[in-house]
Design a protein around this motif. Structure first.
Motif, PDB file in Angstrom:
ATOM      1  N   HIS A 244      38.661  36.881  39.530  1.00 56.17           N
ATOM      2  CA  HIS A 244      39.767  37.700  39.022  1.00 56.17           C
ATOM      3  C   HIS A 244      39.363  39.160  38.935  1.00 56.17           C
ATOM      4  O   HIS A 244      40.122  40.056  39.283  1.00 56.17           O
ATOM      5  CB  HIS A 244      40.186  37.172  37.663  1.00 56.17           C
ATOM      6  N   GLN A 245      38.169  39.363  38.474  1.00 55.52           N
ATOM      7  CA  GLN A 245      37.726  40.742  38.369  1.00 55.52           C
ATOM      8  C   GLN A 245      37.553  41.364  39.753  1.00 55.52           C
ATOM      9  O   GLN A 245      37.902  42.525  39.971  1.00 55.52           O
ATOM     10  CB  GLN A 245      36.408  40.811  37.615  1.00 55.52           C
TER      11      GLN A 245
ATOM     12  N   LYS B  18      39.167  40.608  42.304  1.00 50.54           N
ATOM     13  CA  LYS B  18      40.512  40.878  42.791  1.00 50.54           C
ATOM     14  C   LYS B  18      41.038  42.192  42.221  1.00 50.54           C
ATOM     15  O   LYS B  18      41.644  42.996  42.920  1.00 50.54           O
ATOM     16  CB  LYS B  18      41.435  39.728  42.390  1.00 50.54           C
ATOM     17  N   GLY B  19      40.779  42.373  40.933  1.00 48.59           N
ATOM     18  CA  GLY B  19      41.259  43.590  40.292  1.00 48.59           C
ATOM     19  C   GLY B  19      40.635  44.838  40.884  1.00 48.59           C
ATOM     20  O   GLY B  19      41.324  45.814  41.198  1.00 48.59           O
TER      21      GLY B  19
ATOM     22  N   ARG C 293      40.950  31.695  43.973  1.00 49.92           N
ATOM     23  CA  ARG C 293      41.361  31.291  42.628  1.00 49.92           C
ATOM     24  C   ARG C 293      42.015  29.921  42.659  1.00 49.92           C
ATOM     25  O   ARG C 293      41.885  29.131  41.723  1.00 49.92           O
ATOM     26  CB  ARG C 293      42.311  32.319  42.042  1.00 49.92           C
TER      27      ARG C 293
END
Lengths: 677, 218
Positions: free
Chosen positions: B146-147, B149-150, B168
């Protein structure tokens, strides 16, 4: 932000000049002091640069703890906070709560995660906005609107006497800003329409809102009582300052005074219903349509409010009076919203005290307030009724709208994580019926024969100015659900718990969730034994304020009230689980369960036959068997039931997260449709 | 030996005369291009017709030469950048970063991208470690992804970001094998975009070294 006493004329909370007046300086928003919190260094750097380009003063930090200490050191050092959701040391939502509780600053959440449930969580926790990464500079350019909005609402709150020009301006600002602000969740549109409608309302009442300083009129208890009486006499919809002035017949009082006071009053009521804003909206809309059905609710709403107020600050006596008044009432509209609003206040005692000193007085003093309360939601939110039929999204929107209107209650802890799940539900994860389920059950369980007040548990979505439609819907659905599910009870307990948690400490969130989880689990197995609530609540170790409420409900539990079928007690409990702080929006306890017992006289075809919740130990809210035209809801019940099971299991699965439960309690969009009007 | 006639791409066409035994060697400006013309006529083919007779190549010629070189570099830069967008390595967010760059932060893009490289490599290492465990903590893996991706979406590394989405999903399914495959793919995409960006930055540096301005690519 400045939660000042009523004596504040301006909001001198920070050095920035624009804050201390209702006139926004030309320089604004240059120099807005932003605190950015994100553990991702890349994003942090980018945001910093973007904000600098917007001419804001930026402070960045990559740890939530650091951010909190920074904020604590400089209480007035920042105007707005932007925080990431996923951070290693602290959850973004927790930080959101802390900031809301302690500093009461607007917080904007952001994340690469754009799934609706997370966004809803942000909303229900009281985030002022939710940005999806990658964040564009256009999105950041508009964040100043949140600061202004919050300030203006606070200022209005604190200045009962002030004219409403600020609000009007603010309101006008809102729709356009919302429209522009595309990065927020899609409630923006709802917000816009809601706000515009509110604007129209306000504009009507406010004839010539001048910013001239007049000799300050002190709205004493008696004066306010007169005012409320006058408004009640005229009917909240028709209460025009001129007529009110005439009725009041107070020498030396000008129409402008009355106008501004009326505006404040309306906002106050809206705020009260804001916690369960959606409920209010729903209720009002609901009531508006199936008037006979829900008519009785309104008196109860008033009562509920009283109950809530009583729980918080008002002695049971006033509750009794209110109840009586409420009972006397029949078929008033949107009664539900009132109790909801009050409940919020109750739950956030300190805040409500600060914020609604008059309101409390009002509650104490005037039975007629109930009417007003009833009335207000209708006037405020009938337009949103149109949204009722929309699926969950509309509820969210409605709630949002309602919430925004009642933004005064910053510290309402009501907004608990329950609202999140509810919001989630609304967001399409669940049927609308599910959404309403919780509120419905809440209502029923809460409204034990006349639990006055309308403990309005507002299903979580309550967010700024939303959910006006939501309320009625929730009502409808709640009615339907009530007879059906034990699980609702569980969730009800959950919401009750959350309510109390909302009341007591916002920071008890974690505890609350746990307790609620346990509560819910405990209550599983008791299909129609609403006494579960008693049991559930007993083990409550957390000092949830619900106890207060419970006692109050008990106190107000008058046999007379019980006897009257017509009393529709809509108890909307809001769980302020999620966010403790008020972003100037009414974050009402997430779990708002409109509870109302529709007596026979209200025209309900058949009693709900739901089990009765007997308030126990002061914590339990007795639920009166509600009568509902069951036939009407049958079709709805089952689908809802189905959904609810899922929700319950989902909820139970999620330890410590109120979210799923709330979805249960979300309002059911389609439930409303099914309900006879 | 002699460059193509009328070719102004002096930057690219370096003609070096191997035979240097001629005494009379016309040494054109060394500058960035080194070439020895054995005969004066060679010069004619290398440069634009000089205003002054050879071998006196005045500053003007040299300047022009430089300009041509800068121009060439700039064109290469623009073309390269366009290809990166076209092929999906970069997206609109990267353009946003470029627009943020100004005189007060002349190295903004490089700075941010460097942060991205550091952060991503750390995350990829963490991911490798996490997926290497006997009991994979998928929550942790998901958090890392997730990070990633961010941050990749924030810099506009589109392909990397797009790899995060299926990753994910694999995490949600608790599928270690699939996660490892995703990790592999992400690493590849990351290395690819890293080298591309580094090439881009080098081109930038060359332009600046040649005295030119970095063209804004919209």
């Amino acid at each position: 932000m400045n939660i000042g006493s009523g004596s504040l004329v301006t909001v001198p909370s920070s050095a920035a000049s624009w804050k201390s007046s209702d006139v926004v300086s030309d320089q604004f928003p240059v120099g807005l002091r932003v605190l950015v919190v994100d553990d991702d260094p890349t994003c942090l750097r980018i945001l910093e640069k973007m904000l600098r380009n917007c001419h804001y003063e930026v402070t960045k930090c990559n740890r939530a703890e650091v951010a909190l200490s920074l904020l604590r050191e400089n209480k007035n050092g920042f105007d707005i906070v932007i925080s990431d959701v996923h951070m290693p040391d602290m959850d973004g939502f927790k930080l959101l709560e802390h900031i809301g509780l302690e500093m009461d600053l607007p917080v904007i959440m952001m994340s690469a995660d754009d799934s609706k449930d997370v966004v809803m969580k942000g909303v229900t926790h009281g985030a002022y906005d939710y940005l999806i990464k990658p964040v564009r500079i256009e999105a950041l350019k508009n964040i100043w609107q949140h600061v202004v909005r919050k300030k203006k609402h606070e200022w209005k709150d604190n200045n009962f006497d002030q004219s409403g020009s600020v609000e009007e301006g603010d309101r006008q600002q809102k729709p356009s800003e919302d429209v522009d602000y595309s990065s927020s969740a899609n409630e923006g549109n709802w917000k816009n329409s809601k706000k515009r409608k509110e604007e129209e309302e306000e504009a009507e009442e406010r004839d010539d809102t001048s910013t001239l300083k007049k000799p300050r009129v002190v709205w004493s208890v008696e004066l306010h009582q007169q005012f409320v009486q006058a408004v009640h006499q005229l009917g909240i919809d028709k209460a025009v300052p001129k007529k009110i002035l005439e009725l009041m017949n107070v020498p030396g009082l000008t129409r402008e005074n009355v106008a501004s006071h009326l505006q404040k009053y309306r906002l106050y009521l809206r705020r009260l219903s804001g916690v369960s804003q959606h409920q209010n909206g729903l209720n009002s809309s609901f009531i508006g349509r199936p008037d006979a059905t829900f008519g009785t609710i309104s008196p109860l709403n008033g009562l509920d409010i009283q109950a809530i107020a009583a729980a918080g600050q008002i002695p049971a006596q006033s509750l009794a009076t209110l109840q009586a008044a409420a009972l006397g009432r029949s078929a008033t509209k949107s009664a539900i919203s009132v109790p909801l609003v009050d409940q919020r206040n109750l739950f956030s005692f300190e805040n409500s005290k600060l914020r609604f000193p008059e309101g409390q007085q009002q509650l104490n003093n005037s039975n007629k307030q109930i009417d007003l309360l009833h009335g207000i939601p209708t006037t405020m939110e009938p337009k949103q009724l149109a949204n009722l039929h929309h699926p969950s999204q509309s509820f969210v929107g409605m709630n949002m709208q309602v919430n925004s209107t009642s933004q005064h209650n910053n510290s309402v802890l009501m907004r608990m994580s329950q609202s999140q799940p509810r919001a989630q539900m609304l967001n399409g994860a669940n049927n609308g019926s599910q959404v309403s389920r919780l509120p419905l059950s809440m209502q029923q369980s809460l409204s034990s024969e006349g639990i006055p007040g309308g403990v309005l548990a507002q299903s979580g979505i309550v967010d700024n100015a939303r959910g006006s439609v939501y309320n009625p819907v929730s009502q409808a659905s709640s009615m339907v659900d009530f007879s059906v599910k034990s699980k609702e009870l569980q969730s009800y307990n959950f919401s009750l718990g959350s309510n109390s948690s909302g009341i007591s400490t916002l920071t008890n969130r974690g505890m609350l969730q746990e307790a609620m989880n346990s509560d819910i689990k405990g209550s599983r197995g008791f299909p129609s034994n609403y006494d579960i609530f008693n049991e559930l609540h007993q083990p409550k170790s957390q000092n949830w304020g619900l106890q207060n409420i419970g006692s109050i409900f008990d106190a107000s539990h008058h046999p007379s009230i019980q006897g009257t079928q017509g009393v529709s007690s809509q108890l909307l409990l809001q769980q302020g689980i999620s966010s403790t702080h008020n972003n100037g929006q009414n974050r009402n306890a997430p779990i708002g369960k409109p509870m109302y017992s529709n007596g026979e006289e209200s025209g309900h075809a058949s009693p709900m036959g739901g089990p009765q919740l007997n308030s126990v130990g002061g914590n339990m809210l007795a639920v009166k068997a509600e009568r509902f035209p069951e036939a009407d809801y049958r079709s709805i019940i089952f689908p809802e039931q189905f959904g609810q099971d899922d929700l319950m299991s989902a909820f139970l699965k999620q330890q410590g997260s109120v979210g799923p439960v709330e979805t249960e309690f979300g309002f059911d969009g389609y439930t409303l449709d099914n309900l006879p009007v | 030996m002699v460059g193509t006639a009328n070719s102004f791409t002096t930057g690219r066409n370096r003609i070096t005369n191997p035979t240097n035994h001629s005494q009379k060697r016309l040494q054109i400006y060394h500058g960035t291009n080194l070439h020895f013309c054995t005969t004066p006529f060679d010069c004619y083919f290398l440069f634009a017709p000089p205003a002054t007779p050879l071998p006196l190549l005045p500053k003007a010629v040299y300047q022009r030469f430089k300009e041509m070189e800068v121009g060439q570099l700039q064109r290469s830069f623009v073309e390269y950048m366009a290809s990166l967008f076209r092929e999906g390595f970069l997206d609109a967010q990267f353009s946003q970063l470029q627009q943020l760059q100004d005189d007060s932060n002349p190295d903004f893009v490089v700075e941010v991208v460097s942060l991205f490289f550091e952060d991503s490599e750390r995350l990829l290492n963490d991911l490798t470690t996490a997926l290497d465990q006997p009991n994979v903590d998928f929550k942790q893996v998901d958090a890392h992804v997730h990070q990633l991706k961010g941050s990749s979406s924030s810099v506009g590394a589109q392909r990397v970001k797009n790899c995060c989405i299926p990753f994910r999903n694999c995490c949600e399914e608790h599928n270690t094998e699939a996660c490892l495959r995703c990790l592999q793919q992400i690493k590849q995409e990351y290395l690819l975009v890293k080298s591309k960006l580094q090439t881009l930055f080098e081109l930038e540096q060359q332009i600046v070294a040649a005295g030119g301005a970095i063209p804004m690519v919209q």
